[in-house]
Scaffold this active site. Sequence first.
Site, PDB file in Angstrom:
ATOM      1  N   LYS A 191      12.243  -0.867  -6.127  1.00  0.00           N
ATOM      2  CA  LYS A 191      12.001  -1.956  -5.173  1.00  0.00           C
ATOM      3  C   LYS A 191      11.070  -1.466  -4.062  1.00  0.00           C
ATOM      4  O   LYS A 191      11.461  -0.654  -3.223  1.00  0.00           O
ATOM      5  CB  LYS A 191      13.316  -2.410  -4.529  1.00  0.00           C
ATOM      6  CG  LYS A 191      13.131  -3.694  -3.731  1.00  0.00           C
ATOM      7  CD  LYS A 191      14.192  -3.907  -2.681  1.00  0.00           C
ATOM      8  CE  LYS A 191      13.884  -3.220  -1.381  1.00  0.00           C
ATOM      9  NZ  LYS A 191      12.674  -3.717  -0.691  1.00  0.00           N
ATOM     10  N   SER A 207      14.084   3.987   7.323  1.00  0.00           N
ATOM     11  CA  SER A 207      14.559   4.350   8.659  1.00  0.00           C
ATOM     12  C   SER A 207      16.002   4.852   8.597  1.00  0.00           C
ATOM     13  O   SER A 207      16.744   4.549   7.667  1.00  0.00           O
ATOM     14  CB  SER A 207      14.484   3.124   9.571  1.00  0.00           C
ATOM     15  OG  SER A 207      15.311   2.108   9.042  1.00  0.00           O
ATOM     16  N   CYS A 239       6.843   9.985   8.266  1.00  0.00           N
ATOM     17  CA  CYS A 239       8.116  10.543   8.746  1.00  0.00           C
ATOM     18  C   CYS A 239       7.918  11.957   9.267  1.00  0.00           C
ATOM     19  O   CYS A 239       8.577  12.379  10.207  1.00  0.00           O
ATOM     20  CB  CYS A 239       9.182  10.482   7.656  1.00  0.00           C
ATOM     21  SG  CYS A 239       8.674  11.210   6.101  1.00  0.00           S
ATOM     22  N   GLU A 297      11.420   7.858  17.552  1.00  0.00           N
ATOM     23  CA  GLU A 297      10.384   8.043  16.545  1.00  0.00           C
ATOM     24  C   GLU A 297       9.385   6.904  16.719  1.00  0.00           C
ATOM     25  O   GLU A 297       9.690   5.752  16.390  1.00  0.00           O
ATOM     26  CB  GLU A 297      11.016   7.981  15.147  1.00  0.00           C
ATOM     27  CG  GLU A 297       9.982   8.016  14.058  1.00  0.00           C
ATOM     28  CD  GLU A 297      10.550   7.944  12.647  1.00  0.00           C
ATOM     29  OE1 GLU A 297      11.407   7.092  12.384  1.00  0.00           O
ATOM     30  OE2 GLU A 297      10.106   8.748  11.812  1.00  0.00           O
TER      31      GLU A 297
HETATM   32  O1  TXE Z   1      12.103   0.266   7.337  1.00  0.00           O
HETATM   33  P1  TXE Z   1      13.414   0.111   6.477  1.00  0.00           P
HETATM   34  P2  TXE Z   1      11.305  -0.860   8.089  1.00  0.00           P
HETATM   35  C1  TXE Z   1      10.944   3.680  10.243  1.00  0.00           C
HETATM   36  C2  TXE Z   1       9.961   3.372  11.333  1.00  0.00           C
HETATM   37  C3  TXE Z   1      10.011   1.901  11.429  1.00  0.00           C
HETATM   38  C4  TXE Z   1      11.389   1.570  10.998  1.00  0.00           C
HETATM   39  C5  TXE Z   1      11.577   0.205  10.428  1.00  0.00           C
HETATM   40  O2  TXE Z   1      10.412   3.950  12.523  1.00  0.00           O
HETATM   41  O3  TXE Z   1       9.839   1.458  12.733  1.00  0.00           O
HETATM   42  O4  TXE Z   1      11.682   2.526  10.032  1.00  0.00           O
HETATM   43  O5  TXE Z   1      10.735  -0.012   9.305  1.00  0.00           O
HETATM   44  C6  TXE Z   1      14.475  -1.648   2.309  1.00  0.00           C
HETATM   45  N1  TXE Z   1      19.544  -2.107   1.884  1.00  0.00           N
HETATM   46  N2  TXE Z   1      10.385   4.021   8.986  1.00  0.00           N
HETATM   47  O6  TXE Z   1      12.203  -1.907   8.651  1.00  0.00           O
HETATM   48  O7  TXE Z   1      14.209  -1.067   6.936  1.00  0.00           O
HETATM   49  C7  TXE Z   1      13.181  -2.265   2.757  1.00  0.00           C
HETATM   50  O8  TXE Z   1      12.972  -3.503   2.100  1.00  0.00           O
HETATM   51  C8  TXE Z   1      18.641  -1.585   1.038  1.00  0.00           C
HETATM   52  C9  TXE Z   1      10.575   5.384   8.592  1.00  0.00           C
HETATM   53  O9  TXE Z   1      10.244  -1.318   7.208  1.00  0.00           O
HETATM   54  O10 TXE Z   1      14.080   1.410   6.496  1.00  0.00           O
HETATM   55  C10 TXE Z   1      12.176  -1.188   2.368  1.00  0.00           C
HETATM   56  O11 TXE Z   1      11.935  -1.239   0.961  1.00  0.00           O
HETATM   57  N3  TXE Z   1      17.335  -1.546   1.280  1.00  0.00           N
HETATM   58  C11 TXE Z   1      10.221   5.644   7.221  1.00  0.00           C
HETATM   59  C12 TXE Z   1      12.939   0.098   2.690  1.00  0.00           C
HETATM   60  O12 TXE Z   1      14.314  -0.269   2.656  1.00  0.00           O
HETATM   61  C13 TXE Z   1      16.893  -2.060   2.439  1.00  0.00           C
HETATM   62  C14 TXE Z   1       9.296   4.787   6.502  1.00  0.00           C
HETATM   63  C15 TXE Z   1      12.607   0.716   4.039  1.00  0.00           C
HETATM   64  O13 TXE Z   1      12.826  -0.234   5.042  1.00  0.00           O
HETATM   65  C16 TXE Z   1      17.792  -2.633   3.365  1.00  0.00           C
HETATM   66  C17 TXE Z   1       9.260   3.425   6.966  1.00  0.00           C
HETATM   67  C18 TXE Z   1      19.169  -2.633   3.061  1.00  0.00           C
HETATM   68  N4  TXE Z   1      20.088  -3.123   3.907  1.00  0.00           N
HETATM   69  C19 TXE Z   1       9.784   3.103   8.194  1.00  0.00           C
HETATM   70  N5  TXE Z   1      17.071  -3.043   4.426  1.00  0.00           N
HETATM   71  C20 TXE Z   1      10.103   7.101   6.847  1.00  0.00           C
HETATM   72  N6  TXE Z   1      11.079   7.903   7.224  1.00  0.00           N
HETATM   73  O14 TXE Z   1       9.161   7.510   6.203  1.00  0.00           O
HETATM   74  C21 TXE Z   1      15.774  -2.740   4.162  1.00  0.00           C
HETATM   75  N7  TXE Z   1      15.674  -2.165   2.966  1.00  0.00           N
END
Ligand code: TXE
Length: 472
Positions: free
Chosen positions: A171, A223, A278, A375
């Site tokens: 996904k 995240s 990250c 972050e």
């Molecule tokens: O990330 P999410 P988001 C951090 C960065 C950013 C924050 C939010 O600080 O501001 O995360 O970004 C899926 N159950 N990073 O909201 O929510 C979602 O659809 C299962 C750090 O985009 O973590 C996506 O495919 N899956 C990071 C994936 O999880 C769920 C990289 C990541 O989304 C879900 C990106 C749930 N309940 C953002 N909710 C890194 N560490 O590299 C969402 N998803």
Amino acid sequence: MSFDSNYTMTIDGRATLSSESMDVLNPATEECIARVPDASLDQLNDAVAAARRAQASWAALPLARRQHSLDAMADLLASHTDDFMRLLTREQGKPHADAKAEVGRCVHWLREYAKRTLPVSRHDDGAGHLFETHHVPIGVVAAIAPWNFPMTLAIWKVAPALLAGNTVVLKPSPFTPLTSLKMGELFRDVLPPGVLNVVSGSDRLGPWLTEHPGIDKIGFTGSTATGRRVMQSASSRLKRITLELGGNDAAIVLPDVDVAQTARALFWGAFRNSSQYCLATKRMYVHESIYDDFSRELVAYARTVEMGNGAAPGVGLGPIQNRMQYERVKDLIADAHRTGVKFLLGGSVPEGKGYFIPVCILDNPPDDSRSVIEEAFGPVLPLLKYRDIDEVVRRANDSDYGLGGSVWSRDQNLAYEIAGRLQTGMVWVNHIHVMSPNAPFGGQKQSGIGVENAMEGLQEYTNVQTRVTLIN
Ligand code: TXE
């Protein structure tokens, strides 16, 4: 195959559309570049069921057949490098050169995984028993990728999962589904139906997937907040998890460095991919004796790097990937203004189309400011002064995160010793961000659970089974 239109999910080896769809935007222009399927719960159920049906026969194949499939996937990706490069830039925003490097990384990782075998260890207890430990597949894996490195972080899960004999439901993030959907379409030719399913969908799809009773293991990058939710969903059926989460990496610059060279290397350490990384350097600690020189060099170099549409030649930094993140980073900048932090560079955000935020470098903000603690995941970097090593190690470790870091000095031994004191899963000495498919990568503290890459990462997609036989 067209890379410009007709994005389909892959469920049981077949192209699948949905009655609902979602728009995908180019973050450099805010134009809608594609409509993709928004999977229904029934379609997710189909994908998981297909993966379950396919798993036993996939696992029963000789390892060499699965290795061969990974090589074939690498060949297909490599032969479409420029198509994926363009598509990745359009959906994610990163410059073409970085997008091409990302495709290359996927090819390299697939090829390296294709060489792997799973170890079997044997132990004779001297009392007539042979203990033989195997690594067996877990079952069906949910691979969940974010929007910063949509291809790399998908392949880092798919490749080990498949090699170990699992089947997968991948996904992508709703913000960057295009490259994953195209990989799914491409790989239909080299994988049996059901082995790799790719589903796109809105915010409801992630929780449906992680809570699904047909999933045995979750490989997740995202995240820390979402990682906690994933762990909660996994707990009901004790699903296995690997979580790669946020980071707040420190770079520690000692007074003896070549200032210009280090500033240039660390510019990219902090700002590549517009800091949506990250492992980006998110706190830069520079010794007080060189702080002024270093900040001058860093700012001067930053002024030479062009920000713009990643598809345009000469662009080094693209936009922020999505509006939500853009607003978050703007809020961090507003907070720095509100609290009186001085900007060495940047601080205003241009009007107009595209989620562009010019590089911001903050002049020694207090340790308890949001820009130091949080972050940023965007180009807002606190440059921080320190006086002695114990002090800077304590400050670097004073974080809930523990993902990566770097130490810079002409005294390699001293830098190496300091690196060992950082509470992080990854630390570089005198360079940054070199990763290897043969070296494990994972976070300490709230940066994650488990590792990706190398034998350790591969084993996370297996269960251990010890078979005990009698020795005659
Ligand atoms: O990330 P999410 P988001 C951090 C960065 C950013 C924050 C939010 O600080 O501001 O995360 O970004 C899926 N159950 N990073 O909201 O929510 C979602 O659809 C299962 C750090 O985009 O973590 C996506 O495919 N899956 C990071 C994936 O999880 C769920 C990289 C990541 O989304 C879900 C990106 C749930 N309940 C953002 N909710 C890194 N560490 O590299 C969402 N998803």
